[in-house]
Scaffold this motif. Structure first.
Motif, mmCIF file in Angstrom:
data_model
loop_
_atom_site.group_PDB
_atom_site.id
_atom_site.type_symbol
_atom_site.label_atom_id
_atom_site.label_comp_id
_atom_site.label_asym_id
_atom_site.label_seq_id
_atom_site.Cartn_x
_atom_site.Cartn_y
_atom_site.Cartn_z
ATOM 1 N N TRP A 65 22.975 2.973 -32.705
ATOM 2 C CA TRP A 65 22.238 4.347 -32.559
ATOM 3 C C TRP A 65 23.067 5.583 -31.696
ATOM 4 C CZ3 TRP A 65 21.117 6.851 -28.208
ATOM 5 C CH2 TRP A 65 20.959 6.328 -26.967
ATOM 6 N N VAL A 66 23.843 4.909 -31.080
ATOM 7 C CA VAL A 66 24.566 5.825 -30.077
ATOM 8 C C VAL A 66 25.807 6.478 -31.152
ATOM 9 C CG1 VAL A 66 26.319 6.135 -28.239
ATOM 10 C CG2 VAL A 66 24.391 4.935 -27.907
ATOM 11 N N PRO A 67 26.727 5.637 -31.844
ATOM 12 C CA PRO A 67 27.360 6.381 -32.708
ATOM 13 C C PRO A 67 26.786 7.066 -33.695
ATOM 14 C CG PRO A 67 27.693 3.686 -32.982
ATOM 15 C CD PRO A 67 26.833 4.090 -31.877
ATOM 16 N N THR A 68 25.705 6.789 -34.164
ATOM 17 C CA THR A 68 24.969 7.514 -35.206
ATOM 18 C C THR A 68 24.663 8.976 -34.514
ATOM 19 O OG1 THR A 68 23.951 5.579 -36.207
ATOM 20 C CG2 THR A 68 22.967 7.881 -36.530
ATOM 21 N N LEU A 69 24.172 8.768 -33.354
ATOM 22 C CA LEU A 69 23.664 10.233 -32.725
ATOM 23 C C LEU A 69 24.809 10.929 -32.342
ATOM 24 C CD1 LEU A 69 21.657 11.989 -31.035
ATOM 25 C CD2 LEU A 69 22.117 10.635 -29.195
ATOM 26 N N ILE A 70 25.817 10.620 -31.936
ATOM 27 C CA ILE A 70 26.962 11.308 -31.568
ATOM 28 C C ILE A 70 27.929 11.827 -32.781
ATOM 29 C CG2 ILE A 70 29.436 11.328 -30.648
ATOM 30 C CD1 ILE A 70 28.292 9.290 -28.561
ATOM 31 N N GLY A 71 28.024 10.864 -33.938
ATOM 32 C CA GLY A 71 28.763 11.495 -35.216
ATOM 33 C C GLY A 71 27.865 12.238 -35.903
ATOM 34 N N TYR A 72 26.636 12.301 -35.991
ATOM 35 C CA TYR A 72 25.670 13.063 -36.729
ATOM 36 C C TYR A 72 25.399 14.321 -35.996
ATOM 37 C CZ TYR A 72 25.575 10.238 -40.829
ATOM 38 O OH TYR A 72 25.817 9.313 -41.748
ATOM 39 N N SER A 73 25.307 14.416 -34.705
ATOM 40 C CA SER A 73 25.324 15.598 -34.087
ATOM 41 C C SER A 73 26.490 16.554 -34.032
ATOM 42 C CB SER A 73 25.076 15.189 -32.484
ATOM 43 O OG SER A 73 23.778 14.562 -32.343
ATOM 44 N N GLY A 74 27.709 15.865 -34.091
ATOM 45 C CA GLY A 74 28.990 16.331 -34.260
ATOM 46 C C GLY A 74 28.887 16.969 -35.769
ATOM 47 N N GLN A 75 28.641 16.284 -36.975
ATOM 48 C CA GLN A 75 28.525 16.602 -38.201
ATOM 49 C C GLN A 75 27.747 17.771 -38.352
ATOM 50 O OE1 GLN A 75 25.980 14.936 -41.060
ATOM 51 N NE2 GLN A 75 27.835 14.843 -42.832
ATOM 52 N N GLY A 76 26.358 17.738 -37.738
ATOM 53 C CA GLY A 76 25.537 18.787 -37.913
ATOM 54 C C GLY A 76 25.834 20.071 -37.044
ATOM 55 N N VAL A 120 35.090 15.452 -40.968
ATOM 56 C CA VAL A 120 36.112 14.947 -40.054
ATOM 57 C C VAL A 120 35.541 14.626 -38.638
ATOM 58 C CG1 VAL A 120 38.106 15.763 -38.854
ATOM 59 C CG2 VAL A 120 37.850 16.334 -41.062
ATOM 60 N N ALA A 121 34.452 15.432 -38.131
ATOM 61 C CA ALA A 121 33.751 15.154 -36.779
ATOM 62 C C ALA A 121 32.754 13.595 -36.856
ATOM 63 C CB ALA A 121 33.009 16.193 -36.517
ATOM 64 N N LEU A 122 32.245 13.649 -38.190
ATOM 65 C CA LEU A 122 31.432 12.412 -38.357
ATOM 66 C C LEU A 122 32.078 11.312 -38.432
ATOM 67 C CD1 LEU A 122 28.848 10.954 -39.080
ATOM 68 C CD2 LEU A 122 28.897 11.661 -41.282
ATOM 69 N N CYS A 123 33.279 11.111 -39.389
ATOM 70 C CA CYS A 123 34.120 9.920 -39.949
ATOM 71 C C CYS A 123 34.263 8.946 -38.818
ATOM 72 C CB CYS A 123 35.081 10.112 -40.655
ATOM 73 S SG CYS A 123 35.584 8.950 -41.755
ATOM 74 N N PRO A 124 34.955 9.130 -37.717
ATOM 75 C CA PRO A 124 35.163 8.022 -36.715
ATOM 76 C C PRO A 124 33.907 7.351 -36.088
ATOM 77 C CG PRO A 124 36.225 10.115 -35.932
ATOM 78 C CD PRO A 124 35.271 10.431 -37.289
ATOM 79 N N MET A 125 32.850 8.011 -36.064
ATOM 80 C CA MET A 125 31.479 7.495 -35.496
ATOM 81 C C MET A 125 30.807 6.639 -36.627
ATOM 82 S SD MET A 125 31.311 8.093 -32.291
ATOM 83 C CE MET A 125 32.993 8.043 -32.069
ATOM 84 N N GLU A 126 30.966 7.315 -37.854
ATOM 85 C CA GLU A 126 30.255 6.450 -38.818
ATOM 86 C C GLU A 126 31.096 5.083 -38.981
ATOM 87 O OE1 GLU A 126 27.840 6.237 -42.185
ATOM 88 O OE2 GLU A 126 27.812 7.161 -40.331
ATOM 89 N N ALA A 127 32.507 5.243 -39.014
ATOM 90 C CA ALA A 127 33.270 3.647 -39.024
ATOM 91 C C ALA A 127 32.897 2.568 -38.185
ATOM 92 C CB ALA A 127 34.811 4.244 -38.975
#
Length: 182
Positions: A65-76, A120-127
């Motif tokens: 949940w943490v990388p999801t929150l950070i990654g998708y927050s950056g993406q959004g 580009v903002a999402l990809c590292p957290m998604e990985a």
């Protein structure tokens, strides 16, 4: 319009709408990712929830949940903020008459440009999220998963999925709806 406060509001809206909504559906995403990795074990959504509950307890539903929150927050943040930026930028380049005439194409170009940056903002957290969710014992979450991922694959490994991500996100999120709208 188009002031720093306007872009800040768009960015905040993106963080709220993308980060929080994706985090909320982490359990569903977790089951989906595991169904893709191990379809024999995770046969359906409902049985997948049962497997997770049995093997990991209720706590297991929120792995990643943490990388999801950070990654998708950056993406959004990037998606909403840069979309408005690029709409104005491309409209200014085109001039008032062409901006009105080619509004759909300008918005399409703006949205695609924003999505390139957003992913580009999402990809590292998604990985990291996918590895935490689908490889038992890899890591408990972001704080131990990120350094472990980087140690194993380097920083470039965090972006191995960028081209498929662009291939999914750009057409699905922007191009098709823009082309299909009246």
């Amino acid at each position: 319009m188009y002031s720093p406060a306007f872009y800040a509001a768009c960015t905040a809206g993106g963080i709220t709408s993308c980060g929080l909504t994706h985090m909320t559906v982490t359990p569903l995403d977790l089951v989906k990712c595991n169904m893709q990795i191990d379809p024999a074990k995770y046969k359906s959504i409902s049985s997948g929830f049962g497997v997770l509950l049995k093997e990991q307890g209720a706590k297991g539903f929120f792995r990643g949940w943490v990388p999801t929150l950070i990654g998708y927050s950056g993406q959004g943040a990037c998606k909403f903020g840069f979309y408005e930026f690029f709409k104005k930028y491309y409209s200014d380049i085109a001039g008032p008459e062409n901006a009105a005439k080619y509004k759909t194409l300008i918005y399409l170009a703006g949205s695609a440009s924003a999505e390139v940056i957003a992913d580009v903002a999402l990809c590292p957290m998604e990985a990291v999220k996918v590895r935490v969710q689908t490889q038992p014992g890899f890591a408990k979450g972001l704080s131990d998963g990120f350094p472990k991922f980087v140690k194993a694959q380097g920083y470039a490994g965090l972006y191995k999925g960028i081209v498929p991500l662009w291939g999914r996100q750009i057409p699905c999120e922007y191009l098709l709806p823009t082309l299909l709208s009246p």
